[in-house]
Design an enzyme around this catalytic site. Structure first.
Site, PDB file in Angstrom:
ATOM      1  N   GLY A 270       0.822  -1.214   0.000  1.00  0.00           N
ATOM      2  CA  GLY A 270       0.000   0.000   0.000  1.00  0.00           C
ATOM      3  C   GLY A 270       0.852   1.258   0.000  1.00  0.00           C
ATOM      4  O   GLY A 270       2.091   1.197  -0.062  1.00  0.00           O
TER       5      GLY A 270
ATOM      6  N   GLY B 129      -3.991  -2.179  -2.066  1.00  0.00           N
ATOM      7  CA  GLY B 129      -2.559  -2.065  -2.379  1.00  0.00           C
ATOM      8  C   GLY B 129      -2.292  -2.485  -3.815  1.00  0.00           C
ATOM      9  O   GLY B 129      -3.178  -3.005  -4.498  1.00  0.00           O
TER      10      GLY B 129
ATOM     11  N   SER C 292      -5.153  -2.291   5.748  1.00  0.00           N
ATOM     12  CA  SER C 292      -6.541  -1.815   5.873  1.00  0.00           C
ATOM     13  C   SER C 292      -6.863  -0.874   4.723  1.00  0.00           C
ATOM     14  O   SER C 292      -6.008  -0.084   4.325  1.00  0.00           O
ATOM     15  CB  SER C 292      -6.752  -1.030   7.176  1.00  0.00           C
ATOM     16  OG  SER C 292      -8.102  -0.550   7.237  1.00  0.00           O
TER      17      SER C 292
ATOM     18  N   GLY D 125      -1.206 -12.305  17.267  1.00  0.00           N
ATOM     19  CA  GLY D 125      -0.903 -13.705  17.588  1.00  0.00           C
ATOM     20  C   GLY D 125       0.463 -14.101  17.048  1.00  0.00           C
ATOM     21  O   GLY D 125       1.248 -14.793  17.719  1.00  0.00           O
TER      22      GLY D 125
ATOM     23  N   TYR E 121     -14.668   1.888   9.812  1.00  0.00           N
ATOM     24  CA  TYR E 121     -13.219   2.127   9.915  1.00  0.00           C
ATOM     25  C   TYR E 121     -12.863   2.558  11.338  1.00  0.00           C
ATOM     26  O   TYR E 121     -11.953   2.011  11.962  1.00  0.00           O
ATOM     27  CB  TYR E 121     -12.819   3.203   8.909  1.00  0.00           C
ATOM     28  CG  TYR E 121     -11.344   3.522   8.842  1.00  0.00           C
ATOM     29  CD1 TYR E 121     -10.424   2.573   8.394  1.00  0.00           C
ATOM     30  CD2 TYR E 121     -10.872   4.789   9.184  1.00  0.00           C
ATOM     31  CE1 TYR E 121      -9.070   2.878   8.307  1.00  0.00           C
ATOM     32  CE2 TYR E 121      -9.524   5.093   9.096  1.00  0.00           C
ATOM     33  CZ  TYR E 121      -8.626   4.140   8.652  1.00  0.00           C
ATOM     34  OH  TYR E 121      -7.285   4.453   8.567  1.00  0.00           O
TER      35      TYR E 121
ATOM     36  N   ARG F 248      -9.620  10.182  -1.941  1.00  0.00           N
ATOM     37  CA  ARG F 248      -9.271  11.165  -0.919  1.00  0.00           C
ATOM     38  C   ARG F 248      -8.967  12.514  -1.548  1.00  0.00           C
ATOM     39  O   ARG F 248      -8.718  12.644  -2.739  1.00  0.00           O
ATOM     40  CB  ARG F 248      -8.111  10.659  -0.065  1.00  0.00           C
ATOM     41  CG  ARG F 248      -8.638   9.724   1.004  1.00  0.00           C
ATOM     42  CD  ARG F 248      -7.576   9.296   1.952  1.00  0.00           C
ATOM     43  NE  ARG F 248      -6.725   8.284   1.352  1.00  0.00           N
ATOM     44  CZ  ARG F 248      -5.850   7.571   2.051  1.00  0.00           C
ATOM     45  NH1 ARG F 248      -5.708   7.783   3.340  1.00  0.00           N
ATOM     46  NH2 ARG F 248      -5.122   6.659   1.455  1.00  0.00           N
TER      47      ARG F 248
HETATM   48  N1  UDP Z   1     -13.056  16.336   0.151  1.00  0.00           N
HETATM   49  C1  UDP Z   1     -13.360  17.310  -0.783  1.00  0.00           C
HETATM   50  N2  UDP Z   1     -13.264  16.994  -2.118  1.00  0.00           N
HETATM   51  C2  UDP Z   1     -12.858  15.781  -2.565  1.00  0.00           C
HETATM   52  C3  UDP Z   1     -12.532  14.787  -1.616  1.00  0.00           C
HETATM   53  C4  UDP Z   1     -12.654  15.099  -0.257  1.00  0.00           C
HETATM   54  O1  UDP Z   1     -13.726  18.440  -0.421  1.00  0.00           O
HETATM   55  O2  UDP Z   1     -12.784  15.594  -3.794  1.00  0.00           O
HETATM   56  C5  UDP Z   1     -13.116  16.679   1.583  1.00  0.00           C
HETATM   57  C6  UDP Z   1     -13.874  15.688   2.459  1.00  0.00           C
HETATM   58  O3  UDP Z   1     -15.257  16.000   2.512  1.00  0.00           O
HETATM   59  C7  UDP Z   1     -13.189  15.870   3.804  1.00  0.00           C
HETATM   60  C8  UDP Z   1     -11.764  16.272   3.433  1.00  0.00           C
HETATM   61  O4  UDP Z   1     -11.795  16.683   2.081  1.00  0.00           O
HETATM   62  O5  UDP Z   1     -13.782  16.912   4.538  1.00  0.00           O
HETATM   63  C9  UDP Z   1     -10.728  15.148   3.591  1.00  0.00           C
HETATM   64  O6  UDP Z   1     -11.260  14.010   2.978  1.00  0.00           O
HETATM   65  P1  UDP Z   1     -10.435  12.683   2.698  1.00  0.00           P
HETATM   66  O7  UDP Z   1     -11.336  11.762   1.948  1.00  0.00           O
HETATM   67  O8  UDP Z   1      -9.137  13.012   2.087  1.00  0.00           O
HETATM   68  O9  UDP Z   1     -10.108  12.037   4.111  1.00  0.00           O
HETATM   69  P2  UDP Z   1     -10.601  12.216   5.631  1.00  0.00           P
HETATM   70  O10 UDP Z   1      -9.676  13.210   6.217  1.00  0.00           O
HETATM   71  O11 UDP Z   1     -12.039  12.702   5.655  1.00  0.00           O
HETATM   72  O12 UDP Z   1     -10.483  10.864   6.213  1.00  0.00           O
END
Ligand code: UDP
Length: 310
Positions: free
Chosen positions: A10, A36, A75, A102, A145, A186
């Site tokens: 990953g 990954g 994960s 384990g 998660y 993300r």
């Molecule tokens: N977000 C956004 N546009 C995108 C993807 C995510 O505005 O295209 C926002 C999402 O709503 C969150 C923040 O960016 O508030 C971070 O999101 P990410 O999915 O990176 O991870 P998180 O920190 O929420 O686990």
């Protein structure tokens, strides 16, 4: 040392493989490749100190010979991924962590669990110290998660107190850098990919929610120091420089020279934390660690990587 890195193909796992090999250790990477990718470790093929095992750690883990440390990084980690893979996410955090513990017990190995700032949920304390116990909805969409990682911390502590396994718990805050999956959903890969295609960046909600982004090399340094320390309580590793998602979008547009601007979308997942910022007092005191790479430098390196893959 001979170390097992689960999730070794990953984003974070592969950078850990690189670091441990560079320090002269022998590395076994294990991954079921659902999020990954062997591309992340392809450059290690042929390295006699490196091997890869294709295995899902929710099933019994068998390793021949001695193991000195187990780093449990398997994960799904992106909200989009764990919404698509809710059962696998719960299983790898619970059954997978149990199997990895384990193995550590059987091999008398040190054990490090990759926990997360998500265990603080949508936090009511700001910034988040390790003593904060969190604000998580167990049945919300992110609960699969958050609760898996909370369980992973609980079982890690139980193995520490009951079985005397030498354990470490790291709570990782938003981390970015090369080898993030382009389509993992993300905010960092989404924004950079959109910027490189000359598209408007998709800010979810009003963009006033905050995050604190750390470059991957800073995290890896913190993880290495934590494993080598004797500290068994949780440690936050993250960059405390906090910004709104809107400010982050503007920074990405500026660095990439993207003129397409920003578009607002109503796609926030229920429970999307409104704020997130690590208190790193403990990491500074216990590990002598603090982040070194600022956002501009980190984003430039990350954009270079994404230019190759977009
Ligand atoms: N977000 C956004 N546009 C995108 C993807 C995510 O505005 O295209 C926002 C999402 O709503 C969150 C923040 O960016 O508030 C971070 O999101 P990410 O999915 O990176 O991870 P998180 O920190 O929420 O686990």
């Amino acid at each position: 040392m001979r170390v097992l890195i689960t999730g070794g193909a990953g984003f974070l796992g592969s950078h850990l493989c690189d670091r441990f090999l560079a320090e002269g250790h022998t590395v076994i990477a294990m991954d079921n490749l659902i999020t990954g990718n062997t591309r992340n470790i392809a450059h290690l093929a042929g390295n006699q100190n490196f091997s890869f095992i294709h295995h899902d750690i929710t099933n019994y883990i068998y390793i021949n010979g001695s193991i000195d440390a187990v780093l449990n990084f398997a994960s799904p980690a992106s909200p989009i991924d764990y919404l698509k893979l809710p059962i696998q996410t719960l299983k790898v955090g619970a059954l997978g962590t149990h199997n990895a513990l384990g193995l550590a017990l059987a091999k008398n190995a040190r054990f490090l669990i990759a926990s997360t700032s998500e265990i603080y949920g949508d936090p009511l304390e700001h910034p988040q110290k390790e003593s904060y116990v969190g604000n998580v909805d167990p049945i919300g969409p992110r609960g699969v998660y958050d609760e898996a990682k909370r369980y992973a911390e609980a079982i890690t502590m139980a193995y520490h107190t009951f079985h005397k396994v030498d354990t470490r718990i790291v709570r990782i805050f938003n981390t970015y850098g090369p080898r993030m999956r382009l389509a993992d959903g993300r905010v960092v890969p989404n924004f950079i990919a959109q910027a490189l295609r000359g598209e408007a960046l998709t800010v979810y909600g009003d963009g006033a929610q905050t995050r604190s982004f750390q470059y991957v090399s800073d995290l890896i340094e913190g993880l290495y120091r934590l494993l080598m320390s004797d500290y068994t309580q949780p440690v936050n590793i993250g960059n405390p420089t906090e910004m709104t998602i809107l400010q982050f979008a503007e920074a990405v547009n500026e660095i990439t020279g993207n003129k397409a601007g920003i578009t607002y979308k109503d796609e926030r997942i229920k429970g999307d934390p409104q704020t997130r910022q690590p208190d790193i007092t403990r990491a500074k005191a216990v590990l002598g660690w603090e982040p070194k790479i600022n956002l501009h430098e980190g984003l430039q390196k990350t954009v270079e990587y994404f230019r190759e893959v977009v």
